[in-house]
Design a protein around this motif. Structure first.
Motif, PDB file in Angstrom:
ATOM      1  N   LEU A   1       0.821  -1.198   0.000  1.00 31.66           N
ATOM      2  CA  LEU A   1       0.000   0.000   0.000  1.00 31.66           C
ATOM      3  C   LEU A   1       0.856   1.250   0.000  1.00 31.66           C
ATOM      4  N   SER A   2       0.401   2.282  -0.720  1.00 25.67           N
ATOM      5  CA  SER A   2       1.180   3.505  -0.816  1.00 25.67           C
ATOM      6  C   SER A   2       1.366   4.163   0.535  1.00 25.67           C
ATOM      7  N   SER A   3       0.395   4.029   1.430  1.00 26.39           N
ATOM      8  CA  SER A   3       0.497   4.677   2.734  1.00 26.39           C
ATOM      9  C   SER A   3       1.644   4.104   3.552  1.00 26.39           C
ATOM     10  N   LEU A   4       2.019   2.859   3.293  1.00 25.04           N
ATOM     11  CA  LEU A   4       3.069   2.228   4.076  1.00 25.04           C
ATOM     12  C   LEU A   4       4.447   2.667   3.610  1.00 25.04           C
ATOM     13  N   SER A   5       4.587   2.945   2.338  1.00 24.11           N
ATOM     14  CA  SER A   5       5.885   3.331   1.818  1.00 24.11           C
ATOM     15  C   SER A   5       6.093   4.840   1.866  1.00 24.11           C
ATOM     16  N   ASN A   6       5.057   5.581   2.208  1.00 26.93           N
ATOM     17  CA  ASN A   6       5.131   7.037   2.214  1.00 26.93           C
ATOM     18  C   ASN A   6       5.579   7.538   3.583  1.00 26.93           C
ATOM     19  N   GLN A   7       6.846   7.330   3.907  1.00 28.95           N
ATOM     20  CA  GLN A   7       7.381   7.778   5.177  1.00 28.95           C
ATOM     21  C   GLN A   7       7.707   9.262   5.091  1.00 28.95           C
ATOM     22  N   LYS A   8       7.379   9.993   6.136  1.00 31.46           N
ATOM     23  CA  LYS A   8       7.585  11.427   6.137  1.00 31.46           C
ATOM     24  C   LYS A   8       8.812  11.800   6.952  1.00 31.46           C
ATOM     25  N   ILE A   9       9.513  12.833   6.507  1.00 31.34           N
ATOM     26  CA  ILE A   9      10.608  13.363   7.290  1.00 31.34           C
ATOM     27  C   ILE A   9      10.024  14.099   8.481  1.00 31.34           C
ATOM     28  N   TYR A  10      10.568  13.848   9.640  1.00 28.96           N
ATOM     29  CA  TYR A  10       9.997  14.381  10.872  1.00 28.96           C
ATOM     30  C   TYR A  10      11.132  14.903  11.739  1.00 28.96           C
ATOM     31  N   TYR A  11      11.038  16.133  12.214  1.00 30.04           N
ATOM     32  CA  TYR A  11      12.057  16.681  13.085  1.00 30.04           C
ATOM     33  C   TYR A  11      11.781  16.183  14.488  1.00 30.04           C
ATOM     34  N   ALA A  12      12.550  15.188  14.899  1.00 29.16           N
ATOM     35  CA  ALA A  12      12.221  14.434  16.099  1.00 29.16           C
ATOM     36  C   ALA A  12      12.277  15.259  17.363  1.00 29.16           C
TER      37      ALA A  12
ATOM     38  N   TRP B   1       5.192  -5.315  10.087  1.00 30.34           N
ATOM     39  CA  TRP B   1       5.651  -4.328   9.106  1.00 30.34           C
ATOM     40  C   TRP B   1       6.583  -3.307   9.753  1.00 30.34           C
ATOM     41  N   ALA B   2       6.266  -2.878  10.968  1.00 28.63           N
ATOM     42  CA  ALA B   2       7.116  -1.923  11.675  1.00 28.63           C
ATOM     43  C   ALA B   2       8.499  -2.522  11.939  1.00 28.63           C
ATOM     44  N   ILE B   3       8.534  -3.758  12.401  1.00 27.77           N
ATOM     45  CA  ILE B   3       9.816  -4.429  12.683  1.00 27.77           C
ATOM     46  C   ILE B   3      10.653  -4.539  11.412  1.00 27.77           C
ATOM     47  N   ALA B   4      10.009  -4.950  10.318  1.00 25.70           N
ATOM     48  CA  ALA B   4      10.722  -5.093   9.045  1.00 25.70           C
ATOM     49  C   ALA B   4      11.212  -3.736   8.540  1.00 25.70           C
ATOM     50  N   SER B   5      10.409  -2.700   8.724  1.00 25.43           N
ATOM     51  CA  SER B   5      10.756  -1.365   8.217  1.00 25.43           C
ATOM     52  C   SER B   5      11.961  -0.783   8.930  1.00 25.43           C
ATOM     53  N   VAL B   6      11.997  -0.910  10.262  1.00 22.92           N
ATOM     54  CA  VAL B   6      13.130  -0.324  11.000  1.00 22.92           C
ATOM     55  C   VAL B   6      14.415  -1.117  10.754  1.00 22.92           C
TER      56      VAL B   6
END
Length: 265
Positions: free
Chosen positions: A2-13, A67-72
């Motif tokens: 899904l596009s929402s899963l690959s659309n990671q945003k840059i975030y000033y932590a 998905w979160a585990i795989a992504s990080v």
């Protein structure tokens, strides 16, 4: 995927850090508790921090955590995991199940929620207990007149409240009490406000002022092509957006503009 899963945003932590991190958004909440007059079921709910350009399918809690585990593992710049929809996170049990699992599997990450705020007041303690550190609340009006133009009904528990002053009161109470209690409990709050010309553009400064009084330090001004009953409503142009941002910045220092205007609509 899904596009929402690959659309990671840059975030000033963190404003104290000289580093940029990335945010992973997890769509785990299928249902919503508001009927927004600017929304339709054709796309994701922008009121909860999503891009309105696609339609996501909600993941199960197990799928989301896997998905979160795989992504990080693939991207070590991800530091923030956000629950953002595609419906309203706080009215879906899946949200809290995912947070429980994340606390067990990935306790070192920052957890974030995007919400319309209707249930925020009653969910603050639960969010704090699940180590949610950041909440993004969509606050679009402070007057009953504007709220009754923007929303048709809300659902609280088993009760449906249709377009009325009571509906507006519940939205205002849930959002502002929720923001206040979040900040009192050490949860950082960012406010997102959708700009609708002729409906809420004259009360954006009031929204900013009320949020600042509660301790909010950052705000997003969002514009997009409304759908649903408000389809065709004129969107602000760049000059208008710049002027609004300049005025809002006099109240809340950090104001960003997010534009999802599409020529296709």
């Amino acid at each position: 995927m899904l596009s929402s899963l690959s659309n990671q945003k840059i975030y000033y932590a963190d404003e104290t850090l000289n580093a940029w991190f990335e945010e992973l958004s997890l769509p785990v909440a299928p249902t919503c508790n508001m009927m927004c007059n600017f929304c339709s079921k054709e796309k994701d709910c922008i009121n909860n921090g999503n891009s309105p350009e696609y339609l996501s399918r909600a993941m199960t809690p197990r799928q989301a955590v896997n998905w979160a585990i795989a992504s990080v593992r693939r991207n070590n710049r991800i530091k923030i995991i956000r629950i953002s929809g595609p419906g309203e996170p706080l009215c879906n049990n899946q949200t809290f199940e995912v947070l429980k699992r994340l606390n067990y599997e990935m306790p070192e990450y920052i957890y974030s929620i995007s919400t319309n705020g209707l249930l925020l007041d009653e969910k603050v303690e639960e969010l704090k207990g699940l180590n949610v550190q950041r909440v993004n609340v969509s606050v679009n009006a402070v007057t009953k007149e504007a709220l009754m133009k923007l929303y048709s009904r809300v659902i609280t528990g088993r009760e449906i409240v249709v377009n009325s002053e009571e509906m507006a009161d519940r939205i205002i109470r849930g959002q502002f009490n929720g923001i206040k209690r979040c900040i009192e409990n050490g949860i950082s709050v960012k406010v997102s406000t959708l700009c609708f010309m002729g409906i809420n553009d004259k009360e954006l400064l009031t929204i900013a002022s009320r949020c600042k009084e509660l301790g909010v330090k950052s705000m997003s001004l969002v514009t997009f092509n409304p759908r649903g009953k408000l389809r065709g409503l004129r969107t602000p142009n760049l000059m208008e957006l710049a002027g609004i941002r300049e005025e809002l910045s006099k109240v809340i220092k950090r104001v960003e503009i997010k534009s999802f205007i599409s020529m296709r609509d």
